[in-house]
Design a protein around this motif. Structure first.
Motif, PDB file in Angstrom:
ATOM      1  N   LEU A  42       0.831  -1.206   0.000  1.00 13.85           N
ATOM      2  CA  LEU A  42       0.000   0.000   0.000  1.00 13.85           C
ATOM      3  C   LEU A  42       0.865   1.255   0.000  1.00 13.85           C
ATOM      4  CD1 LEU A  42      -2.689   1.466   0.101  1.00 13.85           C
ATOM      5  CD2 LEU A  42      -2.726   1.095   2.580  1.00 13.85           C
ATOM      6  N   LEU A  43       1.935   1.231   0.756  1.00  9.73           N
ATOM      7  CA  LEU A  43       2.851   2.376   0.787  1.00  9.73           C
ATOM      8  C   LEU A  43       3.386   2.674  -0.618  1.00  9.73           C
ATOM      9  CD1 LEU A  43       4.438   4.516   2.374  1.00  9.73           C
ATOM     10  CD2 LEU A  43       6.182   2.773   2.794  1.00  9.73           C
ATOM     11  N   VAL A  44       3.680   1.640  -1.385  1.00 11.99           N
ATOM     12  CA  VAL A  44       4.142   1.833  -2.761  1.00 11.99           C
ATOM     13  C   VAL A  44       3.059   2.518  -3.585  1.00 11.99           C
ATOM     14  CG1 VAL A  44       4.772   0.625  -4.897  1.00 11.99           C
ATOM     15  CG2 VAL A  44       5.805  -0.069  -2.721  1.00 11.99           C
ATOM     16  N   GLN A  45       1.814   2.065  -3.480  1.00 15.14           N
ATOM     17  CA  GLN A  45       0.724   2.658  -4.256  1.00 15.14           C
ATOM     18  C   GLN A  45       0.490   4.122  -3.855  1.00 15.14           C
ATOM     19  OE1 GLN A  45      -0.919   1.246  -6.966  1.00 15.14           O
ATOM     20  NE2 GLN A  45       0.761  -0.184  -6.655  1.00 15.14           N
ATOM     21  N   VAL A  46       0.532   4.405  -2.573  1.00 16.82           N
ATOM     22  CA  VAL A  46       0.350   5.781  -2.098  1.00 16.82           C
ATOM     23  C   VAL A  46       1.485   6.665  -2.609  1.00 16.82           C
ATOM     24  CG1 VAL A  46       0.333   7.237  -0.021  1.00 16.82           C
ATOM     25  CG2 VAL A  46      -1.038   5.152  -0.090  1.00 16.82           C
ATOM     26  N   SER A  47       2.695   6.138  -2.599  1.00 16.83           N
ATOM     27  CA  SER A  47       3.847   6.900  -3.094  1.00 16.83           C
ATOM     28  C   SER A  47       3.749   7.132  -4.601  1.00 16.83           C
ATOM     29  CB  SER A  47       5.149   6.188  -2.750  1.00 16.83           C
ATOM     30  OG  SER A  47       5.304   6.124  -1.345  1.00 16.83           O
ATOM     31  N   ILE A  48       3.223   6.156  -5.321  1.00 14.67           N
ATOM     32  CA  ILE A  48       3.012   6.329  -6.769  1.00 14.67           C
ATOM     33  C   ILE A  48       2.004   7.441  -7.010  1.00 14.67           C
ATOM     34  CG2 ILE A  48       1.983   5.223  -8.809  1.00 14.67           C
ATOM     35  CD1 ILE A  48       3.364   2.606  -7.859  1.00 14.67           C
ATOM     36  N   PHE A  49       0.942   7.473  -6.218  1.00 15.15           N
ATOM     37  CA  PHE A  49      -0.055   8.541  -6.330  1.00 15.15           C
ATOM     38  C   PHE A  49       0.600   9.905  -6.060  1.00 15.15           C
ATOM     39  CE2 PHE A  49      -3.396  11.236  -4.430  1.00 15.15           C
ATOM     40  CZ  PHE A  49      -4.276  11.284  -5.508  1.00 15.15           C
ATOM     41  N   THR A  50       1.418   9.983  -5.011  1.00 13.31           N
ATOM     42  CA  THR A  50       2.127  11.222  -4.687  1.00 13.31           C
ATOM     43  C   THR A  50       3.059  11.629  -5.811  1.00 13.31           C
ATOM     44  OG1 THR A  50       2.054  10.692  -2.321  1.00 13.31           O
ATOM     45  CG2 THR A  50       3.643  12.363  -3.000  1.00 13.31           C
ATOM     46  N   LEU A  51       3.727  10.659  -6.420  1.00 12.83           N
ATOM     47  CA  LEU A  51       4.625  10.951  -7.535  1.00 12.83           C
ATOM     48  C   LEU A  51       3.853  11.593  -8.685  1.00 12.83           C
ATOM     49  CD1 LEU A  51       7.420  10.755  -8.897  1.00 12.83           C
ATOM     50  CD2 LEU A  51       6.734   8.462  -9.678  1.00 12.83           C
ATOM     51  N   GLY A  52       2.720  11.003  -9.058  1.00 13.43           N
ATOM     52  CA  GLY A  52       1.900  11.582 -10.124  1.00 13.43           C
ATOM     53  C   GLY A  52       1.433  12.979  -9.782  1.00 13.43           C
ATOM     54  N   HIS A  53       0.998  13.157  -8.543  1.00  9.41           N
ATOM     55  CA  HIS A  53       0.547  14.460  -8.042  1.00  9.41           C
ATOM     56  C   HIS A  53       1.674  15.479  -8.149  1.00  9.41           C
ATOM     57  CE1 HIS A  53      -1.083  17.287  -5.011  1.00  9.41           C
ATOM     58  NE2 HIS A  53      -2.245  16.685  -5.177  1.00  9.41           N
ATOM     59  N   SER A  54       2.870  15.081  -7.727  1.00  8.68           N
ATOM     60  CA  SER A  54       4.023  15.985  -7.701  1.00  8.68           C
ATOM     61  C   SER A  54       4.524  16.313  -9.104  1.00  8.68           C
ATOM     62  CB  SER A  54       5.157  15.366  -6.885  1.00  8.68           C
ATOM     63  OG  SER A  54       4.717  15.136  -5.558  1.00  8.68           O
ATOM     64  N   VAL A  55       4.514  15.336  -9.994  1.00  6.80           N
ATOM     65  CA  VAL A  55       4.980  15.578 -11.369  1.00  6.80           C
ATOM     66  C   VAL A  55       4.081  16.599 -12.053  1.00  6.80           C
ATOM     67  CG1 VAL A  55       5.191  14.515 -13.658  1.00  6.80           C
ATOM     68  CG2 VAL A  55       6.207  13.401 -11.678  1.00  6.80           C
ATOM     69  N   SER A  56       2.763  16.453 -11.901  1.00  8.52           N
ATOM     70  CA  SER A  56       1.871  17.420 -12.555  1.00  8.52           C
ATOM     71  C   SER A  56       2.013  18.802 -11.931  1.00  8.52           C
ATOM     72  CB  SER A  56       0.418  16.947 -12.529  1.00  8.52           C
ATOM     73  OG  SER A  56      -0.072  16.846 -11.222  1.00  8.52           O
ATOM     74  N   LEU A  57       2.200  18.872 -10.623  1.00 11.10           N
ATOM     75  CA  LEU A  57       2.437  20.166  -9.981  1.00 11.10           C
ATOM     76  C   LEU A  57       3.723  20.796 -10.497  1.00 11.10           C
ATOM     77  CD1 LEU A  57       1.587  19.958  -6.173  1.00 11.10           C
ATOM     78  CD2 LEU A  57       0.627  21.490  -7.875  1.00 11.10           C
ATOM     79  N   MET A  58       4.763  19.980 -10.626  1.00 10.96           N
ATOM     80  CA  MET A  58       6.046  20.489 -11.106  1.00 10.96           C
ATOM     81  C   MET A  58       5.915  21.003 -12.538  1.00 10.96           C
ATOM     82  SD  MET A  58       9.676  18.503 -11.522  1.00 10.96           S
ATOM     83  CE  MET A  58       9.028  17.484 -12.828  1.00 10.96           C
ATOM     84  N   LEU A  59       5.313  20.202 -13.397  1.00  9.02           N
ATOM     85  CA  LEU A  59       5.166  20.602 -14.794  1.00  9.02           C
ATOM     86  C   LEU A  59       4.310  21.866 -14.928  1.00  9.02           C
ATOM     87  CD1 LEU A  59       4.708  17.115 -16.499  1.00  9.02           C
ATOM     88  CD2 LEU A  59       6.753  18.569 -16.519  1.00  9.02           C
ATOM     89  N   ALA A  60       3.246  21.947 -14.141  1.00  4.51           N
ATOM     90  CA  ALA A  60       2.406  23.148 -14.161  1.00  4.51           C
ATOM     91  C   ALA A  60       3.146  24.328 -13.550  1.00  4.51           C
ATOM     92  CB  ALA A  60       1.102  22.887 -13.417  1.00  4.51           C
ATOM     93  N   GLY A  61       3.903  24.083 -12.480  1.00  4.27           N
ATOM     94  CA  GLY A  61       4.666  25.139 -11.828  1.00  4.27           C
ATOM     95  C   GLY A  61       5.734  25.729 -12.724  1.00  4.27           C
ATOM     96  N   PHE A  62       6.288  24.904 -13.601  1.00  5.95           N
ATOM     97  CA  PHE A  62       7.307  25.374 -14.535  1.00  5.95           C
ATOM     98  C   PHE A  62       6.701  25.862 -15.843  1.00  5.95           C
ATOM     99  CE2 PHE A  62      10.563  22.279 -12.495  1.00  5.95           C
ATOM    100  CZ  PHE A  62      10.670  23.116 -11.403  1.00  5.95           C
ATOM    101  N   GLY A  63       5.372  25.881 -15.914  1.00  4.41           N
ATOM    102  CA  GLY A  63       4.681  26.394 -17.099  1.00  4.41           C
ATOM    103  C   GLY A  63       4.742  25.465 -18.304  1.00  4.41           C
ATOM    104  N   LEU A  64       5.003  24.173 -18.064  1.00  2.00           N
ATOM    105  CA  LEU A  64       5.124  23.229 -19.172  1.00  2.00           C
ATOM    106  C   LEU A  64       3.785  22.616 -19.576  1.00  2.00           C
ATOM    107  CD1 LEU A  64       8.423  21.483 -18.025  1.00  2.00           C
ATOM    108  CD2 LEU A  64       8.143  23.230 -19.804  1.00  2.00           C
ATOM    109  N   SER A  66      -0.717  22.933 -18.857  1.00  2.00           N
ATOM    110  CA  SER A  66      -1.862  23.561 -18.203  1.00  2.00           C
ATOM    111  C   SER A  66      -3.106  22.858 -18.708  1.00  2.00           C
ATOM    112  CB  SER A  66      -1.922  25.062 -18.504  1.00  2.00           C
ATOM    113  OG  SER A  66      -2.174  25.264 -19.871  1.00  2.00           O
ATOM    114  N   ALA A  67      -4.143  22.916 -17.934  1.00  2.00           N
ATOM    115  CA  ALA A  67      -5.412  22.297 -18.319  1.00  2.00           C
ATOM    116  C   ALA A  67      -6.526  23.168 -17.774  1.00  2.00           C
ATOM    117  CB  ALA A  67      -5.505  20.888 -17.746  1.00  2.00           C
TER     118      ALA A  67
END
Length: 195
Positions: A42-64, A66-67
């Protein structure tokens, strides 16, 4: 308080805020097939969810990327309902590569939902955003671990204390998640149609 701790706290509040319960609903659905004995998976799945969350935040934060926010807000309850339905259809199918990829994608969508707010509070160049993004992701992960610990404890207590079998517990919990998420879906669909 340092900026690092401020953004850790912001991540914690983002997940634990009862007014933003969509994140909690998704975590409930994600957690359902797991027991205390499965905590590492479960910890792996939760971390995968966090990774996806963080990647989209990073890409949006860097202006790469938008949706349109109304479209993302519509997709968030879709991810919750889809995960809960999957847990009813396949209650014992905890982790496989397809589930991991879907969890990553759903995390990406949830991160986009928060990206407008995050960008509004975080000004500056892309390099100024790295530490806040990392500390925010840490706060999200810590909050998710708190929620998952509570959920696993409730699942254990229901099975041991109330002699509820796991399948019934999963069906009831997933149905409750769907029942709560459906009005959110209706509201966001209405907003999407207006825009």
């Amino acid at each position: 308080m340092s900026d690092f701790l401020v953004f850790v706290e912001t991540g914690l509040r983002h997940v634990l805020d009862v007014r933003g319960y969509d994140h909690i609903l998704f975590l409930i659905a994600l957690t359902l097939p797991y027991s205390l004995a499965d905590w590492k998976k479960l910890l792996v799945q939760v971390s995968i969810f966090t990774l996806g969350h963080s990647v989209s935040l990073m890409l949006a934060g860097f202006g790469l990327i938008s949706a349109p926010i109304s479209f993302v807000e519509f997709l968030i309850p879709v991810t919750i309902i889809a995960t809960a339905i999957y847990r009813i259809a396949k209650p014992s199918d905890a982790a496989n590569s397809l589930t991991s990829w879907i969890t990553l994608g759903f995390g990406f969508i949830h991160g986009l939902g928060f990206s407008n707010y995050f960008n509004a509070i975080l000004m500056g160049s892309p390099s100024d955003k790295v530490v806040p993004l990392v500390s925010f992701a840490l706060g999200i992960e810590l909050a998710q671990l708190v929620i998952v610990a509570v959920l696993l404890t409730l699942e254990f207590a229901s099975r041991k204390g109330f002699k509820c079998n796991r399948r019934d517990f999963n069906i009831v919990a997933a149905s409750m998640v769907i029942g709560i998420a459906l009005p959110i879906l209706a509201d966001t669909a209405s907003e999407l149609i207006k825009n």
